[in-house]
Structure formats: structure tokens, C-alpha cells
Scaffold this motif. Structure first.
Motif, PDB file in Angstrom:
ATOM      1  N   MET A 166       0.838  -1.200   0.000  1.00  0.00           N
ATOM      2  CA  MET A 166       0.000   0.000   0.000  1.00  0.00           C
ATOM      3  C   MET A 166       0.875   1.254   0.000  1.00  0.00           C
ATOM      4  O   MET A 166       0.575   2.235  -0.714  1.00  0.00           O
ATOM      5  N   ALA A 167       1.953   1.237   0.773  1.00  0.00           N
ATOM      6  CA  ALA A 167       2.875   2.372   0.774  1.00  0.00           C
ATOM      7  C   ALA A 167       3.516   2.552  -0.602  1.00  0.00           C
ATOM      8  O   ALA A 167       3.693   3.684  -1.077  1.00  0.00           O
ATOM      9  N   TRP A 168       3.852   1.441  -1.248  1.00  0.00           N
ATOM     10  CA  TRP A 168       4.403   1.486  -2.611  1.00  0.00           C
ATOM     11  C   TRP A 168       3.391   2.122  -3.566  1.00  0.00           C
ATOM     12  O   TRP A 168       3.747   2.943  -4.413  1.00  0.00           O
ATOM     13  N   HIS A 169       2.120   1.749  -3.420  1.00  0.00           N
ATOM     14  CA  HIS A 169       1.083   2.311  -4.279  1.00  0.00           C
ATOM     15  C   HIS A 169       0.895   3.807  -4.015  1.00  0.00           C
ATOM     16  O   HIS A 169       0.611   4.572  -4.947  1.00  0.00           O
ATOM     17  N   LEU A 170       1.032   4.229  -2.756  1.00  0.00           N
ATOM     18  CA  LEU A 170       0.991   5.656  -2.446  1.00  0.00           C
ATOM     19  C   LEU A 170       2.138   6.374  -3.136  1.00  0.00           C
ATOM     20  O   LEU A 170       1.964   7.449  -3.729  1.00  0.00           O
ATOM     21  N   LEU A 171       3.316   5.772  -3.081  1.00  0.00           N
ATOM     22  CA  LEU A 171       4.497   6.334  -3.728  1.00  0.00           C
ATOM     23  C   LEU A 171       4.283   6.489  -5.237  1.00  0.00           C
ATOM     24  O   LEU A 171       4.675   7.496  -5.832  1.00  0.00           O
ATOM     25  N   ASN A 172       3.637   5.498  -5.850  1.00  0.00           N
ATOM     26  CA  ASN A 172       3.485   5.490  -7.301  1.00  0.00           C
ATOM     27  C   ASN A 172       2.176   6.104  -7.783  1.00  0.00           C
ATOM     28  O   ASN A 172       1.857   6.030  -8.968  1.00  0.00           O
ATOM     29  N   GLY A 173       1.391   6.675  -6.854  1.00  0.00           N
ATOM     30  CA  GLY A 173       0.175   7.355  -7.244  1.00  0.00           C
ATOM     31  C   GLY A 173      -1.007   6.446  -7.459  1.00  0.00           C
ATOM     32  O   GLY A 173      -2.049   6.876  -7.962  1.00  0.00           O
ATOM     33  N   ARG A 174      -0.907   5.180  -7.039  1.00  0.00           N
ATOM     34  CA  ARG A 174      -2.011   4.238  -7.220  1.00  0.00           C
ATOM     35  C   ARG A 174      -2.910   4.174  -5.995  1.00  0.00           C
ATOM     36  O   ARG A 174      -3.942   3.520  -6.009  1.00  0.00           O
ATOM     37  N   PHE A 175      -2.506   4.835  -4.911  1.00  0.00           N
ATOM     38  CA  PHE A 175      -3.356   4.960  -3.730  1.00  0.00           C
ATOM     39  C   PHE A 175      -3.321   6.406  -3.297  1.00  0.00           C
ATOM     40  O   PHE A 175      -2.273   7.050  -3.288  1.00  0.00           O
ATOM     41  N   SER A 176      -4.474   6.915  -2.927  1.00  0.00           N
ATOM     42  CA  SER A 176      -4.567   8.311  -2.480  1.00  0.00           C
ATOM     43  C   SER A 176      -5.705   8.442  -1.491  1.00  0.00           C
ATOM     44  O   SER A 176      -6.696   7.723  -1.577  1.00  0.00           O
ATOM     45  N   LEU A 177      -5.568   9.349  -0.569  1.00  0.00           N
ATOM     46  CA  LEU A 177      -6.662   9.613   0.367  1.00  0.00           C
ATOM     47  C   LEU A 177      -7.860  10.228  -0.328  1.00  0.00           C
ATOM     48  O   LEU A 177      -8.979  10.207   0.182  1.00  0.00           O
TER      49      LEU A 177
END
Length: 316
Positions: A302-313
């Protein structure tokens, strides 16, 4: 074995055998190991031909226990063999890599190697400098309940936390097939020779440091923002408890493990207002580090996805 034979059989057998009971002599008549064995054997006899015929059992000869049920084409990969192969490959690639950490859970093994030298560092708005290494994460199970999995990893030197790429796009191999060993060697070599795009990762982390969470300093507004963020995590099947823990880590500790404050209410207003998505990134990884392995991997991804723009609040 129980899962294959009948839904819910695992709970029935373990409960009747008393394997999960709290010691209470007055309730000893509620449990019977022999009855539990009889039920299991009866269902095995009834359903062997339709469910188990032709499958392989993984049996611990020392304890006499069955630890896995696998298909005809299953190719066993002992954990020590995967580790040895990974170590041999890491010694031959151009850049130097070092062992980072490992975890053993039952018959499952995970371990990681990271680059000996940092691949980049970033200077944050508050003047702090964070250093990162890249590397490879390996995971295996000897009893067939998961594939051999490899993925890229990014390690923060300050506290050793890591973000993991997904186990897709050729990052997993089932324990089956005539070319299993060949495909495994190819996958190990491929991941050892590549890493995350350092420049892209550095730019994305820098961008996260400039993206505010959205706290304003107004108690009512910030409580609403907090709950909106909790609900965003819950929409990704994160429990309310863990979502709250991550966000309290953002508010109370930021990115650098500042001395914990007893209550969120006592965090100075300017701290709260200045919290960023980089604080969120590091808080997810701090929480992940203390979780059981399967949950830890999910949060690190999930942190990786936040880094890559695939997860966002902001995304539902």
C-alpha cells in the motif's frame, strides 16, 4: 486438508479436540480428541475419491502431521534452496547487495536483500535528509499455500522500513510445471539485476513531502478530515483500528519517530497543519513493521502504491 474436505471442518475438529480451549477442568467433558479424529477420518473415507484422490500430501515425518495438500504437478521448493539460490545470484550481479532481514512463519520464509550503497537521498521541507536503498524481496512456502514470489523493494535507511512492489507481472511462480526450476532461476536473476527507478522514486517521495494531508488547525474540521481518511483506508479493507493507528502516527510522530505524545489533542497546531503525505508513507510502513507477515506485505505494498500514485486519500 480440512479446508479441502468440507467448509468449516477445521473449526469443528480443532474445537472438539480442545486445541483452542482455555484450561478449565469443569468443561473437560466438552472435548474429545478421539471423537475429533473419528469425525475427520469418517469424512476422509466418504470423500477421498472425489476430493483427495491423486493429490500429494506434504507430511512432517518427525511429528507425523500433514502440513499441506498439493496437486499432482507440485514441485517442492525448500526454503533453504530458495535462499541459497538467491544468495548465489546476489553475489554475481554487478552491484554489491547485502542481506537485510528475514522472517520464518511455520513453513513460510521471507527475506530481503538491499543495495550496499544508497541509491538516492531526499532533503525534506524541514531540512531533514532521508536515505534510501533498493533491493529484492523473496517469499516462499514449502507446503503449497502460496507461490514463490519476488518483487522490488525500497528501504529507508533511518529505520529499515521497506515498501514492496506488487506480486504481479511475472513476480510469482506456482510450484508446478516441467520448467519450474528454469523459470525460477530466470525470475531470480531478473529481479536481482533490476531495481526501482531511483530518479522516479526520489521525485515521487519529494512530491509526497510537498502534499499536505489537509489538516487546518480547526478541531472540528480536522476531526472530519481524520475520519474521511479513516474511511478511505476502510474502503480498501483496512480495519478502523489500523487506519486510526496510521493516521495518529502521522499526526503525533510525523516521518521521524518524534517522541510520542500521549494524546493527539496535545499535538501543536502547526505540527498538525504541516503533516504531509510523506508522513503518511512512513507511518504506513512503521505500522506494517509490527504486523503479522501476510498483513505486513499488504501494507508495505500500500505504501508502494501511495508512492506510485495508485493509492490516495482522495480516491474512493
Amino acid at each position: 486438508l480440512c479446508t479441502l474436505l468440507s467448509p468449516g471442518l477445521t473449526n469443528v475438529v480443532t474445537d472438539l479436540a480442545g486445541l483452542r480451549r482455555v484450561k478449565d477442568e469443569s468443561a473437560h467433558g466438552l472435548y474429545s480428541l478421539s471423537d475429533a479424529i473419528h469425525i475427520l477420518n469418517t469424512i476422509i473415507s466418504r470423500r477421498f475419491g472425489a476430493v483427495l484422490s491423486g493429490l500429494q500430501l506434504i507430511r512432517d515425518t518427525r511429528s507425523g502431521t500433514i502440513e499441506g495438500v498439493v496437486g499432482r504437478g507440485y514441485k517442492r521448493m525448500p526454503n533453504i534452496d530458495l535462499y541459497s539460490r538467491a544468495e548465489d545470484v546476489m553475489r554475481t550481479v554487478r552491484r554489491k547487495n547485502v542481506f537485510h532481514d528475514a522472517a520464518v512463519v511455520g513453513r513460510g520464509l521471507s527475506f530481503a536483500y538491499r543495495s550496499a550503497e544508497p541509491v538516492f537521498e531526499i532533503t525534506l521541507k524541514n531540512g531533514e535528509v532521508d536515505t534510501f536503498h533498493d533491493g529484492v524481496y523473496y517469499s516462499n512456502s514449502e507446503v503449497g499455500d502460496s507461490a514463490v514470489r519476488l518483487t522490488s523493494a525500497l528501504f529507508r535507511l533511518r529505520d529499515g522500513v521497506r515498501a514492496l512492489g506488487s506480486f504481479s507481472h511475472g513476480a510469482r511462480i506456482a510450484h508446478a510445471g516441467k520448467k519450474f526450476q528454469y523459470r525460477l532461476e530466470k525470475m531470480i536473476t531478473r529481479f536481482a539485476e533490476r531495481g526501482p527507478d531511483a530518479m522516479f522514486s526520489a521525485e515521487r517521495l519529494q512530491a509526497l513531502d510537498h502534499k499536505l494531508i489537509g489538516f487546518t488547525g480547526n478541531d472540528d474540521d480536522d476531526e472530519n478530515r481524520f475520519m474521511d481518511a479513516v474511511n478511505r483506508f476502510m474502503s480498501d479493507s483496512v480495519t478502523k483500528h489500523l487506519a486510526g493507528k496510521i493516521l495518529r502516527g502521522v499526526i503525533v510522530q510525523g516521518s521521524f519517530d518524534e517522541a510520542p505524545i500521549g494524546k493527539v489533542d496535545y499535538v501543536p497546531m502547526d505540527y498538525r497543519v504541516g503533516r504531509t503525505h510523506y508522513d503518511l508513507f512512513t507511518s504506513i510502513l512503521r505500522v506494517a513493521k509490527d504486523l503479522p507477515l501476510n498483513k505486513r506485505e499488504r501494507f508495505e505494498q500500500m505504501a508502494w502504491h501511495l508512492l506510485n500514485g495508485r493509492f490516495s486519500l482522495e480516491k474512493g
